[in-house]
Design a protein around this motif. Structure first.
Motif, PDB file in Angstrom:
ATOM      1  N   PHE A 153       0.904  19.909   0.944  1.00 44.00           N
ATOM      2  CA  PHE A 153       0.999  20.878   2.033  1.00 44.00           C
ATOM      3  C   PHE A 153      -0.360  21.570   2.077  1.00 44.00           C
ATOM      4  CE2 PHE A 153       5.106  20.267   0.075  1.00 44.00           C
ATOM      5  CZ  PHE A 153       5.892  19.927   1.169  1.00 44.00           C
ATOM      6  N   ILE A 154      -1.049  21.453   3.196  1.00 45.42           N
ATOM      7  CA  ILE A 154      -2.429  21.928   3.289  1.00 45.42           C
ATOM      8  C   ILE A 154      -2.583  22.801   4.524  1.00 45.42           C
ATOM      9  CG2 ILE A 154      -4.846  21.225   3.559  1.00 45.42           C
ATOM     10  CD1 ILE A 154      -4.047  18.581   2.140  1.00 45.42           C
ATOM     11  N   ALA A 155      -3.275  23.917   4.360  1.00 43.23           N
ATOM     12  CA  ALA A 155      -3.511  24.799   5.501  1.00 43.23           C
ATOM     13  C   ALA A 155      -4.881  25.454   5.398  1.00 43.23           C
ATOM     14  CB  ALA A 155      -2.424  25.869   5.580  1.00 43.23           C
ATOM     15  N   PHE A 156      -5.456  25.706   6.554  1.00 45.82           N
ATOM     16  CA  PHE A 156      -6.742  26.394   6.669  1.00 45.82           C
ATOM     17  C   PHE A 156      -6.548  27.707   7.401  1.00 45.82           C
ATOM     18  CE2 PHE A 156      -7.732  21.854   6.801  1.00 45.82           C
ATOM     19  CZ  PHE A 156      -8.751  21.747   5.872  1.00 45.82           C
ATOM     20  N   GLU A 157      -7.412  28.644   7.119  1.00 42.90           N
ATOM     21  CA  GLU A 157      -7.488  29.886   7.902  1.00 42.90           C
ATOM     22  C   GLU A 157      -8.965  30.231   8.032  1.00 42.90           C
ATOM     23  OE1 GLU A 157      -6.061  32.854  10.248  1.00 42.90           O
ATOM     24  OE2 GLU A 157      -4.769  31.415   9.212  1.00 42.90           O
ATOM     25  N   MET A 215       0.849  -1.179   0.000  1.00 49.03           N
ATOM     26  CA  MET A 215       0.000   0.000   0.000  1.00 49.03           C
ATOM     27  C   MET A 215       0.896   1.244   0.000  1.00 49.03           C
ATOM     28  SD  MET A 215      -2.969   1.115   2.715  1.00 49.03           S
ATOM     29  CE  MET A 215      -4.279   0.132   2.053  1.00 49.03           C
ATOM     30  N   LYS A 216       0.643   2.140  -0.916  1.00 47.38           N
ATOM     31  CA  LYS A 216       1.417   3.368  -1.044  1.00 47.38           C
ATOM     32  C   LYS A 216       1.024   4.347   0.071  1.00 47.38           C
ATOM     33  CE  LYS A 216       2.644   6.900  -4.364  1.00 47.38           C
ATOM     34  NZ  LYS A 216       2.358   7.511  -5.650  1.00 47.38           N
ATOM     35  N   THR A 217       2.001   5.097   0.566  1.00 53.16           N
ATOM     36  CA  THR A 217       1.754   6.092   1.613  1.00 53.16           C
ATOM     37  C   THR A 217       1.682   7.480   1.000  1.00 53.16           C
ATOM     38  OG1 THR A 217       2.886   4.769   3.284  1.00 53.16           O
ATOM     39  CG2 THR A 217       2.642   7.112   3.746  1.00 53.16           C
ATOM     40  N   LEU A 218       0.708   8.245   1.436  1.00 53.17           N
ATOM     41  CA  LEU A 218       0.572   9.642   1.030  1.00 53.17           C
ATOM     42  C   LEU A 218       0.986  10.489   2.228  1.00 53.17           C
ATOM     43  CD1 LEU A 218      -0.454  11.028  -1.570  1.00 53.17           C
ATOM     44  CD2 LEU A 218      -2.629  11.324  -0.423  1.00 53.17           C
ATOM     45  N   ASN A 219       2.001  11.337   2.044  1.00 53.06           N
ATOM     46  CA  ASN A 219       2.535  12.170   3.115  1.00 53.06           C
ATOM     47  C   ASN A 219       2.020  13.594   2.982  1.00 53.06           C
ATOM     48  OD1 ASN A 219       4.368  10.247   4.442  1.00 53.06           O
ATOM     49  ND2 ASN A 219       5.346  10.219   2.437  1.00 53.06           N
ATOM     50  N   VAL A 220       1.385  14.067   4.060  1.00 48.19           N
ATOM     51  CA  VAL A 220       0.746  15.380   4.044  1.00 48.19           C
ATOM     52  C   VAL A 220       1.186  16.171   5.272  1.00 48.19           C
ATOM     53  CG1 VAL A 220      -1.461  16.602   4.008  1.00 48.19           C
ATOM     54  CG2 VAL A 220      -1.277  14.358   2.924  1.00 48.19           C
ATOM     55  N   VAL A 221       1.559  17.428   5.044  1.00 53.92           N
ATOM     56  CA  VAL A 221       1.852  18.343   6.145  1.00 53.92           C
ATOM     57  C   VAL A 221       0.677  19.310   6.251  1.00 53.92           C
ATOM     58  CG1 VAL A 221       3.367  20.151   7.027  1.00 53.92           C
ATOM     59  CG2 VAL A 221       4.336  18.199   5.830  1.00 53.92           C
ATOM     60  N   VAL A 222       0.176  19.458   7.464  1.00 51.75           N
ATOM     61  CA  VAL A 222      -0.937  20.358   7.744  1.00 51.75           C
ATOM     62  C   VAL A 222      -0.384  21.558   8.502  1.00 51.75           C
ATOM     63  CG1 VAL A 222      -3.198  20.581   8.837  1.00 51.75           C
ATOM     64  CG2 VAL A 222      -2.465  18.363   7.918  1.00 51.75           C
ATOM     65  N   GLY A 223      -0.728  22.745   8.054  1.00 56.12           N
ATOM     66  CA  GLY A 223      -0.208  23.973   8.648  1.00 56.12           C
ATOM     67  C   GLY A 223      -0.902  24.372   9.928  1.00 56.12           C
ATOM     68  N   SER A 224      -1.007  23.439  10.870  1.00 57.93           N
ATOM     69  CA  SER A 224      -1.619  23.713  12.167  1.00 57.93           C
ATOM     70  C   SER A 224      -1.405  22.519  13.085  1.00 57.93           C
ATOM     71  CB  SER A 224      -3.124  23.948  12.011  1.00 57.93           C
ATOM     72  OG  SER A 224      -3.729  24.142  13.269  1.00 57.93           O
ATOM     73  N   MET A 225      -1.373  22.796  14.370  1.00 52.89           N
ATOM     74  CA  MET A 225      -1.346  21.735  15.376  1.00 52.89           C
ATOM     75  C   MET A 225      -2.753  21.476  15.915  1.00 52.89           C
ATOM     76  SD  MET A 225       1.779  20.797  15.437  1.00 52.89           S
ATOM     77  CE  MET A 225       1.899  19.813  16.910  1.00 52.89           C
ATOM     78  N   ASN A 226      -3.735  22.252  15.448  1.00 55.74           N
ATOM     79  CA  ASN A 226      -5.110  22.109  15.910  1.00 55.74           C
ATOM     80  C   ASN A 226      -5.645  20.749  15.443  1.00 55.74           C
ATOM     81  OD1 ASN A 226      -7.976  22.194  16.142  1.00 55.74           O
ATOM     82  ND2 ASN A 226      -7.938  24.420  16.039  1.00 55.74           N
ATOM     83  N   PRO A 227      -6.066  19.890  16.384  1.00 62.01           N
ATOM     84  CA  PRO A 227      -6.541  18.557  15.988  1.00 62.01           C
ATOM     85  C   PRO A 227      -7.740  18.590  15.045  1.00 62.01           C
ATOM     86  CG  PRO A 227      -6.919  18.941  18.338  1.00 62.01           C
ATOM     87  CD  PRO A 227      -6.094  20.083  17.827  1.00 62.01           C
ATOM     88  N   VAL A 228      -8.565  19.616  15.113  1.00 66.16           N
ATOM     89  CA  VAL A 228      -9.702  19.729  14.193  1.00 66.16           C
ATOM     90  C   VAL A 228      -9.204  19.810  12.758  1.00 66.16           C
ATOM     91  CG1 VAL A 228     -11.571  21.254  13.443  1.00 66.16           C
ATOM     92  CG2 VAL A 228     -11.280  20.762  15.872  1.00 66.16           C
ATOM     93  N   LYS A 229      -8.206  20.623  12.509  1.00 67.13           N
ATOM     94  CA  LYS A 229      -7.687  20.796  11.152  1.00 67.13           C
ATOM     95  C   LYS A 229      -6.941  19.553  10.670  1.00 67.13           C
ATOM     96  CE  LYS A 229      -7.504  25.799  11.628  1.00 67.13           C
ATOM     97  NZ  LYS A 229      -6.675  27.004  11.620  1.00 67.13           N
TER      98      LYS A 229
END
Length: 180
Positions: free
Chosen positions: A77-81, A1-15
């Protein structure tokens, strides 16, 4: 199974959870590895315009990409505001999502939640939405839970569900690059 690596621009568990949920839905044949990092928005703690909210999401995603090393082999690389603005129909809160994948980017926006004028006035006075909601609804750290969305919709919608949907929609250019 291939792994998809994602960085989220927050430490907030909701995001982070919203990204994990959305990306798992979009790529069910992949193992998902989502990692949150503290990423500065470069905008006010409580963005008061659509423009600054969008800018904050992009700044966070770009910061994540800049912090990554090639050997990390990150896929997204994903981030919410989250922000507020005063629209023709009154004040509302919403979130922007920014996605960077290789040399391409996509920016999307969530649905808007109408805000009571009194809450908007508190925000215009310099308060943050999460703190105002905690005070009004006698909650603690609601921004890392259901958020104003959960409180004002009786948990029929939450920050997680709203962020998940916004991310899925913004992923369309990556799911069908031949169409974009």
């Amino acid at each position: 199974m291939k792994t998809l690596n994602v960085v989220v621009g927050s430490m907030n568990p909701v995001k982070v959870n919203a990204v994990q949920k959305a990306m798992s839905q979009l790529y069910p044949e992949h193992k998902m590895h989502c990692r949150g990092i503290k990423a500065p928005s470069g905008v006010a703690d409580q963005p008061m315009t659509s423009k600054s909210t969008r800018e904050g999401a992009l700044n966070r995603a770009l910061f994540c990409k800049q912090q990554s090393k090639p050997e990390d082999r990150m896929d997204y690389f994903i981030a919410f505001e989250g922000g507020v603005d005063l629209f023709e129909d009154g004040p509302a809160t919403f979130a922007y999502v920014a996605i960077l994948h290789h040399e391409k980017q996509s920016v999307g926006c969530s649905a808007r939640l109408p805000l009571p004028r009194s809450i908007y006035n508190d925000l215009a006075d310099g308060k943050e939405l999460g703190h105002v909601m905690d005070q009004r609804f006698h909650t603690h750290n609601i921004k890392q839970q259901g958020g104003a969305i959960g409180l004002l919709t009786n948990n029929n919608a939450t920050r997680t569900s709203t962020y998940t949907e916004a991310l899925i929609l913004a992923m369309a250019p990556f799911l069908h690059p031949d169409q974009y």
